[in-house]
Design a protein around this motif. Structure first.
Motif, short mmCIF file in Angstrom:
data_model
loop_
_atom_site.label_atom_id
_atom_site.label_comp_id
_atom_site.label_asym_id
_atom_site.label_seq_id
_atom_site.Cartn_x
_atom_site.Cartn_y
_atom_site.Cartn_z
N ILE A 59 35.32 9.88 78.28
CA ILE A 59 35.59 9.45 79.66
C ILE A 59 34.45 9.66 80.65
N GLY A 60 33.39 10.36 80.24
CA GLY A 60 32.32 10.56 81.20
C GLY A 60 30.98 10.87 80.56
N GLY A 61 29.92 10.82 81.38
CA GLY A 61 28.59 11.17 80.91
C GLY A 61 27.90 10.04 80.18
N LYS A 62 26.86 10.39 79.41
CA LYS A 62 26.03 9.36 78.77
C LYS A 62 26.76 8.59 77.67
N PHE A 63 27.85 9.13 77.13
CA PHE A 63 28.62 8.41 76.10
C PHE A 63 29.89 7.78 76.67
N LYS A 64 29.97 7.70 77.97
CA LYS A 64 31.17 7.15 78.62
C LYS A 64 31.54 5.79 78.01
N ARG A 65 32.82 5.62 77.77
CA ARG A 65 33.44 4.42 77.19
C ARG A 65 33.19 4.23 75.70
N LYS A 66 32.41 5.10 75.09
CA LYS A 66 32.26 5.03 73.63
C LYS A 66 33.54 5.61 73.03
N LYS A 67 33.80 5.22 71.79
CA LYS A 67 35.01 5.69 71.11
C LYS A 67 34.65 6.62 69.96
N ILE A 68 35.54 7.59 69.72
CA ILE A 68 35.42 8.39 68.51
C ILE A 68 36.67 8.14 67.68
N LEU A 109 47.22 17.72 65.02
CA LEU A 109 46.23 17.19 65.96
C LEU A 109 46.90 16.72 67.25
N ARG A 110 46.42 17.25 68.35
CA ARG A 110 46.94 16.93 69.66
C ARG A 110 45.77 16.91 70.65
N PRO A 111 44.99 15.81 70.65
CA PRO A 111 43.82 15.77 71.53
C PRO A 111 44.19 15.89 73.00
N THR A 112 43.31 16.55 73.75
CA THR A 112 43.53 16.69 75.20
C THR A 112 43.56 15.29 75.81
N LYS A 113 44.60 15.02 76.59
CA LYS A 113 44.81 13.70 77.18
C LYS A 113 43.69 13.34 78.17
N ASN A 114 43.46 12.03 78.32
CA ASN A 114 42.38 11.54 79.20
C ASN A 114 42.44 12.13 80.60
N PHE A 115 43.61 12.09 81.24
CA PHE A 115 43.69 12.54 82.62
C PHE A 115 43.43 14.05 82.73
N ARG A 138 41.42 15.73 80.58
CA ARG A 138 39.97 15.86 80.37
C ARG A 138 39.20 15.51 81.63
N GLU A 139 39.65 14.47 82.32
CA GLU A 139 38.97 14.07 83.56
C GLU A 139 39.04 15.20 84.59
N THR A 140 40.21 15.79 84.75
CA THR A 140 40.36 16.93 85.67
C THR A 140 39.50 18.11 85.23
#
Length: 191
Positions: A15-24, A32-38, A40-42
């Protein structure tokens, strides 16, 4: 009536920085429970003044997204610990795809790994499986006892909202906190 297909997302957006919008790519599993976008943004808005050139430790790496977001925002290095071998392989593939060399992924039991003092970090991410309070309590204890965190370092804790109290060291001062219906997340400054 057609049955609804269950869909599981197999990728996460940075969601941010030099890899913004890239996907993993991620490997779905019950743990597995990845930290949600909102969230991570906060979190990374909170970390804005701390992240540049920082040394980060991601204790329960899972998808690796917190470490990758840190590198994307110019952290100096990230050490990512993950017990699930399949998740480790996915993280390594994503790092190769993004040509990230500043993130080291270690296949390890975090609690056992924390017993061995190696060096101090500026930022530590602590987001263990929600159903395991022991991992959170033990990790906090070892991070403090073994002095893994530099003075004025930041500790991020994400956990399920529940009534179970977690003992936080007295020299960890809460800086920011938020909660949703199910999750609470905070950053602490180590004095």
């Amino acid at each position: 009536m057609k049955k609804k297909k269950s869909f599981k997302k197999n990728s996460l957006n940075i969601i941010g920085g030099k890899f913004k919008r890239k996907k993993i790519n991620i490997k779905h599993s019950n743990e597995l429970r990845p930290t949600k976008n909102f969230i991570r943004e906060t979190l990374f808005n909170w970390l804005k003044k701390y992240i540049y050139n920082s040394k980060c430790l991601d204790c329960f790496s899972g998808s690796g997204i917190l470490g990758i977001e840190s590198i994307s925002r110019n952290a100096k290095l990230v050490t990512a610990l993950e017990i699930n071998k399949k998740h480790v392989q996915y993280i390594k593939k994503n790092l190769k795809k993004l040509k990230i060399k500043k993130m080291k992924v270690i296949h390890a039991n975090t609690v056992k790994w924390l017993y061995k003092k190696k060096f101090q970090y500026d930022i530590i991410f602590l987001d263990p499986p929600y159903n395991n309070n022991y991992l959170l309590k033990k990790s906090i204890f070892l991070l403090e006892k073994k002095k893994w965190i530099k003075k004025n370092g930041i500790i991020y804790i994400e956990k399920k909202r529940n009534k179970k109290k977690i003992i936080i060291p007295k020299n960890w001062i809460i800086k920011k906190k938020k909660k949703t219906k199910k999750i609470e997340y905070k950053i602490y400054l180590k004095k």
